[in-house]
Design a protein around this motif. Structure first.
Motif, PDB file in Angstrom:
ATOM      1  N   SER A 123     -45.207 -98.532  33.474  1.00  0.00           N
ATOM      2  CA  SER A 123     -46.518 -97.889  33.534  1.00  0.00           C
ATOM      3  C   SER A 123     -47.598 -98.950  33.415  1.00  0.00           C
ATOM      4  N   ASP A 129     -31.654 -96.533  37.638  1.00  0.00           N
ATOM      5  CA  ASP A 129     -32.789 -95.626  37.451  1.00  0.00           C
ATOM      6  C   ASP A 129     -34.124 -96.308  37.766  1.00  0.00           C
ATOM      7  N   HIS A 130     -34.205 -97.629  37.551  1.00  0.00           N
ATOM      8  CA  HIS A 130     -35.431 -98.360  37.882  1.00  0.00           C
ATOM      9  C   HIS A 130     -35.586 -98.472  39.398  1.00  0.00           C
ATOM     10  N   ARG A 137     -43.281 -96.043  25.906  1.00  0.00           N
ATOM     11  CA  ARG A 137     -43.458 -95.932  27.357  1.00  0.00           C
ATOM     12  C   ARG A 137     -42.154 -96.114  28.135  1.00  0.00           C
ATOM     13  N   GLN A 138     -41.226 -96.867  27.568  1.00  0.00           N
ATOM     14  CA  GLN A 138     -39.995 -97.193  28.297  1.00  0.00           C
ATOM     15  C   GLN A 138     -38.833 -97.184  27.317  1.00  0.00           C
ATOM     16  N   GLU A 139     -37.738 -96.580  27.724  1.00  0.00           N
ATOM     17  CA  GLU A 139     -36.542 -96.549  26.879  1.00  0.00           C
ATOM     18  C   GLU A 139     -35.314 -96.578  27.772  1.00  0.00           C
ATOM     19  N   LYS A 175     -35.815 -97.801  33.943  1.00  0.00           N
ATOM     20  CA  LYS A 175     -37.007 -97.088  34.410  1.00  0.00           C
ATOM     21  C   LYS A 175     -38.007 -96.928  33.257  1.00  0.00           C
ATOM     22  N   GLY A 176     -39.248 -96.632  33.642  1.00  0.00           N
ATOM     23  CA  GLY A 176     -40.254 -96.367  32.626  1.00  0.00           C
ATOM     24  C   GLY A 176     -41.447 -97.297  32.685  1.00  0.00           C
ATOM     25  N   ARG A 200     -36.554-100.680  24.180  1.00  0.00           N
ATOM     26  CA  ARG A 200     -37.742 -99.827  24.161  1.00  0.00           C
ATOM     27  C   ARG A 200     -38.991-100.673  24.349  1.00  0.00           C
ATOM     28  N   GLU A 228     -36.886 -95.150  40.602  1.00  0.00           N
ATOM     29  CA  GLU A 228     -38.297 -94.859  40.346  1.00  0.00           C
ATOM     30  C   GLU A 228     -39.224 -95.616  41.286  1.00  0.00           C
TER      31      GLU A 228
END
Length: 255
Positions: free
Chosen positions: A229, A63-64, A189-191, A226-227, A181, A67
């Motif tokens: 920012s 998933d990362h 922001r990320q999990e 992913k996640g 997390r 993104e």
């Protein structure tokens, strides 16, 4: 055990952190080598151990990679993380001047327990000492295809907070079954979950040890979900991995 190092009243201690109850990360007791208690809020935290080599994996979560608009690697994509980037729990991360996009990455870090060379995946976990939390900070501005591997983007001083504990392997039943997390200023922001690794820990260790000797206290960063920012000066980061505690670091702009 949750092993740690800290300084109190000018003295360095090798200690342990005992959670209030199994699986809890708060409300525990911090003990020094003599078994005497210390206030976790009143000590200066140090790295829980002195790392040897530090290797990271890029794009080890599907998933990362998605993104970022990149394909998953066909084999573990390795990069070096310099020891000069290390920073303990609650140490201050330096935000380089002129940067537009800097971000955190919560990662499970594997700590090697004994020398490894050409070790098969089926035996690799026998060589693991334990685990800790890593924040693989990156300046996205500096990640360019012509400059890969991204040494400048990931190698800035203070770009590898690590800790607060070295949690021995016997306390982690399955390192591929842990929630991860990242919070910024208290906002989630990320999990993600370590089950999302493309290459799991035994495969990673087999691959690296096929061409390189891994030694006690070498560290392998296993990638981030992913996640991502932006973070900025004045922000506070809190990274959590189930059963490993919470790694907290503020950010200040470069002087």
């Amino acid at each position: 055990m949750r092993l740690c190092r800290f300084m109190d009243k000018g003295r360095v201690h090798q200690g342990v952190y005992r959670p209030a109850s199994p699986g809890q990360d708060q409300g525990g007791v911090l003990l020094d080598e003599a078994g005497l208690p210390h206030d976790p809020e009143g000590v200066v935290w140090l790295l829980p151990f002195t790392p040897g080599k530090i290797l990271g994996l890029a794009l080890n979560y599907k998933d990362h990679a998605e993104e970022l608009g990149l394909n998953r690697p066909e084999e573990p994509a390795l990069f070096w993380k310099p020891n000069s980037a290390l920073l303990p729990h609650r140490g201050t991360v330096v935000y380089p001047k002129g940067v537009e996009f800097m971000h955190y990455e919560v990662e499970l870090a594997v700590v090697v327990g004994r020398p490894m060379r050409k070790v098969r995946a089926e035996e690799a976990m026998d060589y693991v000492l334990g685990y800790t939390i890593a924040n693989d900070l990156v300046v996205r501005d500096w990640v360019k295809n012509t400059f890969r591997p991204p040494i400048r983007a990931k190698g800035h001083d203070t770009f590898l907070p690590l800790g607060p504990f070295l949690v021995t392997q016997d306390e982690v039943q399955d390192p591929h079954a842990l929630w991860m997390r990242a919070y910024v200023n208290g906002e989630l922001r990320q999990e993600g979950h370590t089950s999302g690794m493309i290459f799991q820990i035994p495969e990673i260790l087999e691959f690296i040890s096929s061409f390189m000797t891994l030694e006690p206290f070498d560290v392998i960063l296993t990638g981030t979900p992913k996640g991502i920012s932006r973070v900025r000066p004045g922000d506070g980061m809190r990274l959590e991995i189930q059963g490993l505690g919470a790694l907290e670091n503020p950010i200040e702009e470069e002087a």
